[in-house]
Design a protein around this motif. Structure first.
Motif, PDB file in Angstrom:
ATOM      1  N   ARG A  15       0.873  -1.074   0.010  1.00 54.47           N
ATOM      2  CA  ARG A  15      -0.105  -0.017  -0.160  1.00 54.47           C
ATOM      3  C   ARG A  15       0.889   1.081  -0.015  1.00 54.47           C
ATOM      4  O   ARG A  15       0.438   2.065  -0.467  1.00 54.47           O
ATOM      5  CB  ARG A  15      -0.869   0.062   1.091  1.00 54.47           C
ATOM      6  CG  ARG A  15      -2.051  -1.196   1.039  1.00 54.47           C
ATOM      7  CD  ARG A  15      -2.697  -0.991   2.293  1.00 54.47           C
ATOM      8  NE  ARG A  15      -3.834  -2.141   2.336  1.00 54.47           N
ATOM      9  CZ  ARG A  15      -4.603  -2.619   3.047  1.00 54.47           C
ATOM     10  NH1 ARG A  15      -4.646  -2.027   4.213  1.00 54.47           N
ATOM     11  NH2 ARG A  15      -5.537  -3.521   2.984  1.00 54.47           N
ATOM     12  N   CYS A  16       1.989   1.110   0.675  1.00 57.92           N
ATOM     13  CA  CYS A  16       2.718   2.469   0.725  1.00 57.92           C
ATOM     14  C   CYS A  16       3.134   2.921  -0.753  1.00 57.92           C
ATOM     15  O   CYS A  16       3.267   3.969  -1.122  1.00 57.92           O
ATOM     16  CB  CYS A  16       4.220   1.928   1.349  1.00 57.92           C
ATOM     17  SG  CYS A  16       4.888   0.782   1.171  1.00 57.92           S
ATOM     18  N   TYR A  17       3.902   1.779  -1.685  1.00 60.57           N
ATOM     19  CA  TYR A  17       4.057   2.264  -2.791  1.00 60.57           C
ATOM     20  C   TYR A  17       3.146   2.457  -3.646  1.00 60.57           C
ATOM     21  O   TYR A  17       3.034   3.066  -4.867  1.00 60.57           O
ATOM     22  CB  TYR A  17       5.250   1.412  -3.484  1.00 60.57           C
ATOM     23  CG  TYR A  17       5.229  -0.138  -3.151  1.00 60.57           C
ATOM     24  CD1 TYR A  17       4.614  -0.945  -4.057  1.00 60.57           C
ATOM     25  CD2 TYR A  17       6.061  -0.690  -2.246  1.00 60.57           C
ATOM     26  CE1 TYR A  17       4.707  -2.272  -3.923  1.00 60.57           C
ATOM     27  CE2 TYR A  17       5.878  -2.015  -2.097  1.00 60.57           C
ATOM     28  CZ  TYR A  17       5.074  -2.877  -2.941  1.00 60.57           C
ATOM     29  OH  TYR A  17       5.014  -4.141  -2.804  1.00 60.57           O
ATOM     30  N   ALA A  18       1.871   1.975  -3.554  1.00 60.39           N
ATOM     31  CA  ALA A  18       0.770   2.093  -4.234  1.00 60.39           C
ATOM     32  C   ALA A  18       0.106   3.551  -3.837  1.00 60.39           C
ATOM     33  O   ALA A  18      -0.187   4.220  -4.960  1.00 60.39           O
ATOM     34  CB  ALA A  18      -0.553   1.237  -3.741  1.00 60.39           C
ATOM     35  N   HIS A  19       0.448   4.185  -2.867  1.00 60.17           N
ATOM     36  CA  HIS A  19       0.002   5.266  -2.606  1.00 60.17           C
ATOM     37  C   HIS A  19       1.111   6.445  -2.927  1.00 60.17           C
ATOM     38  O   HIS A  19       0.634   7.704  -3.215  1.00 60.17           O
ATOM     39  CB  HIS A  19      -0.451   5.717  -1.017  1.00 60.17           C
ATOM     40  CG  HIS A  19      -1.938   4.855  -0.697  1.00 60.17           C
ATOM     41  ND1 HIS A  19      -3.078   5.534  -1.064  1.00 60.17           N
ATOM     42  CD2 HIS A  19      -2.158   3.851  -0.077  1.00 60.17           C
ATOM     43  CE1 HIS A  19      -4.003   4.900  -0.569  1.00 60.17           C
ATOM     44  NE2 HIS A  19      -3.637   3.790  -0.088  1.00 60.17           N
ATOM     45  N   PHE A  24       8.316   5.614  -2.392  1.00 62.80           N
ATOM     46  CA  PHE A  24       8.492   4.298  -2.027  1.00 62.80           C
ATOM     47  C   PHE A  24       8.433   3.402  -3.094  1.00 62.80           C
ATOM     48  O   PHE A  24       7.757   3.565  -4.104  1.00 62.80           O
ATOM     49  CB  PHE A  24       7.369   3.709  -0.983  1.00 62.80           C
ATOM     50  CG  PHE A  24       7.441   4.350   0.365  1.00 62.80           C
ATOM     51  CD1 PHE A  24       8.237   4.489   1.207  1.00 62.80           C
ATOM     52  CD2 PHE A  24       6.303   5.395   0.565  1.00 62.80           C
ATOM     53  CE1 PHE A  24       8.245   5.295   2.631  1.00 62.80           C
ATOM     54  CE2 PHE A  24       6.132   5.992   1.781  1.00 62.80           C
ATOM     55  CZ  PHE A  24       7.126   6.151   2.651  1.00 62.80           C
ATOM     56  N   GLU A  25       9.289   2.129  -3.081  1.00 58.34           N
ATOM     57  CA  GLU A  25       9.075   1.441  -4.205  1.00 58.34           C
ATOM     58  C   GLU A  25       9.481  -0.257  -3.507  1.00 58.34           C
ATOM     59  O   GLU A  25       9.878  -0.347  -2.621  1.00 58.34           O
ATOM     60  CB  GLU A  25      10.176   1.310  -5.175  1.00 58.34           C
ATOM     61  CG  GLU A  25      11.831   1.433  -4.713  1.00 58.34           C
ATOM     62  CD  GLU A  25      12.690   1.974  -5.808  1.00 58.34           C
ATOM     63  OE1 GLU A  25      13.555   1.072  -6.149  1.00 58.34           O
ATOM     64  OE2 GLU A  25      12.676   3.085  -6.303  1.00 58.34           O
ATOM     65  N   PRO A  26       8.847  -0.869  -4.200  1.00 62.02           N
ATOM     66  CA  PRO A  26       9.144  -2.648  -3.737  1.00 62.02           C
ATOM     67  C   PRO A  26      10.509  -3.105  -4.002  1.00 62.02           C
ATOM     68  O   PRO A  26      11.250  -2.703  -4.908  1.00 62.02           O
ATOM     69  CB  PRO A  26       8.047  -3.480  -4.586  1.00 62.02           C
ATOM     70  CG  PRO A  26       8.069  -2.534  -5.861  1.00 62.02           C
ATOM     71  CD  PRO A  26       8.197  -1.121  -5.500  1.00 62.02           C
ATOM     72  N   ASP A  27      11.010  -3.952  -3.241  1.00 61.51           N
ATOM     73  CA  ASP A  27      12.268  -4.842  -3.571  1.00 61.51           C
ATOM     74  C   ASP A  27      11.665  -5.769  -4.585  1.00 61.51           C
ATOM     75  O   ASP A  27      10.776  -6.105  -4.808  1.00 61.51           O
ATOM     76  CB  ASP A  27      12.826  -5.224  -2.350  1.00 61.51           C
ATOM     77  CG  ASP A  27      12.375  -5.959  -1.504  1.00 61.51           C
ATOM     78  OD1 ASP A  27      11.298  -6.742  -1.704  1.00 61.51           O
ATOM     79  OD2 ASP A  27      12.774  -6.270  -0.312  1.00 61.51           O
ATOM     80  N   ALA A  49       2.922  10.609   0.839  1.00 59.10           N
ATOM     81  CA  ALA A  49       3.609   9.939   1.972  1.00 59.10           C
ATOM     82  C   ALA A  49       2.856   9.552   3.028  1.00 59.10           C
ATOM     83  O   ALA A  49       2.753   8.618   3.776  1.00 59.10           O
ATOM     84  CB  ALA A  49       5.003  10.395   2.406  1.00 59.10           C
ATOM     85  N   GLN A  50       2.039  10.678   3.382  1.00 64.79           N
ATOM     86  CA  GLN A  50       1.191  10.639   4.820  1.00 64.79           C
ATOM     87  C   GLN A  50       0.182   9.540   4.427  1.00 64.79           C
ATOM     88  O   GLN A  50      -0.067   8.923   5.505  1.00 64.79           O
ATOM     89  CB  GLN A  50       0.525  12.058   5.138  1.00 64.79           C
ATOM     90  CG  GLN A  50      -0.168  11.839   6.420  1.00 64.79           C
ATOM     91  CD  GLN A  50       0.747  11.449   7.624  1.00 64.79           C
ATOM     92  OE1 GLN A  50       1.624  11.972   7.909  1.00 64.79           O
ATOM     93  NE2 GLN A  50       0.295  10.372   8.484  1.00 64.79           N
ATOM     94  N   ARG A  51      -0.392   9.435   3.298  1.00 68.79           N
ATOM     95  CA  ARG A  51      -1.289   8.498   2.791  1.00 68.79           C
ATOM     96  C   ARG A  51      -0.910   7.054   3.121  1.00 68.79           C
ATOM     97  O   ARG A  51      -1.616   6.171   3.327  1.00 68.79           O
ATOM     98  CB  ARG A  51      -1.976   8.788   1.488  1.00 68.79           C
ATOM     99  CG  ARG A  51      -2.819   9.810   1.409  1.00 68.79           C
ATOM    100  CD  ARG A  51      -3.805   9.686   0.261  1.00 68.79           C
ATOM    101  NE  ARG A  51      -2.800   9.966  -1.019  1.00 68.79           N
ATOM    102  CZ  ARG A  51      -2.434  10.884  -1.574  1.00 68.79           C
ATOM    103  NH1 ARG A  51      -2.858  12.202  -1.167  1.00 68.79           N
ATOM    104  NH2 ARG A  51      -1.663  11.001  -2.743  1.00 68.79           N
ATOM    105  N   ALA A  52       0.238   6.973   2.639  1.00 66.08           N
ATOM    106  CA  ALA A  52       0.778   5.687   2.579  1.00 66.08           C
ATOM    107  C   ALA A  52       1.048   5.324   4.020  1.00 66.08           C
ATOM    108  O   ALA A  52       0.983   4.065   4.176  1.00 66.08           O
ATOM    109  CB  ALA A  52       2.510   5.609   1.948  1.00 66.08           C
ATOM    110  N   VAL A  53       1.582   6.058   5.042  1.00 61.93           N
ATOM    111  CA  VAL A  53       1.642   6.035   6.425  1.00 61.93           C
ATOM    112  C   VAL A  53       0.552   5.331   6.991  1.00 61.93           C
ATOM    113  O   VAL A  53       0.267   4.505   7.797  1.00 61.93           O
ATOM    114  CB  VAL A  53       2.216   6.996   7.170  1.00 61.93           C
ATOM    115  CG1 VAL A  53       2.259   6.857   8.634  1.00 61.93           C
ATOM    116  CG2 VAL A  53       3.742   7.439   6.754  1.00 61.93           C
TER     117      VAL A  53
END
Length: 66
Positions: A15-19, A24-27, A49-53
């Motif tokens: 969800r972090c890298y979706a928002h 953010f990015e996936p490994d 970033a706050q939405r991701a958090v």
């Protein structure tokens, strides 16, 4: 704004890298690539970033002051 990514709590929901894909990015395994680190967030990206958090179901992201 800085966001700490807890390596023990991140389970790869994405969800972090979706928002906030600018922050953010996936490994290679689908986890947040910044696990165990503190990510610097540009002023223009703080809302995303706050939405991701806020959306992390494991609460693996924590906002830190600069």
């Amino acid at each position: 704004m800085r966001v700490a990514v807890d390596a023990d709590l991140c389970t790869g929901h994405g969800r972090c890298y979706a928002h906030a894909p600018e922050v953010f990015e996936p490994d290679d395994e689908g986890y947040n690539a910044a696990r165990g680190e503190v990510a610097e967030v540009a002023a223009a990206q703080t809302e995303a970033a706050q939405r991701a958090v806020d959306s992390c179901p494991e609460r693996a992201l924590t906002v830190r002051e600069r």
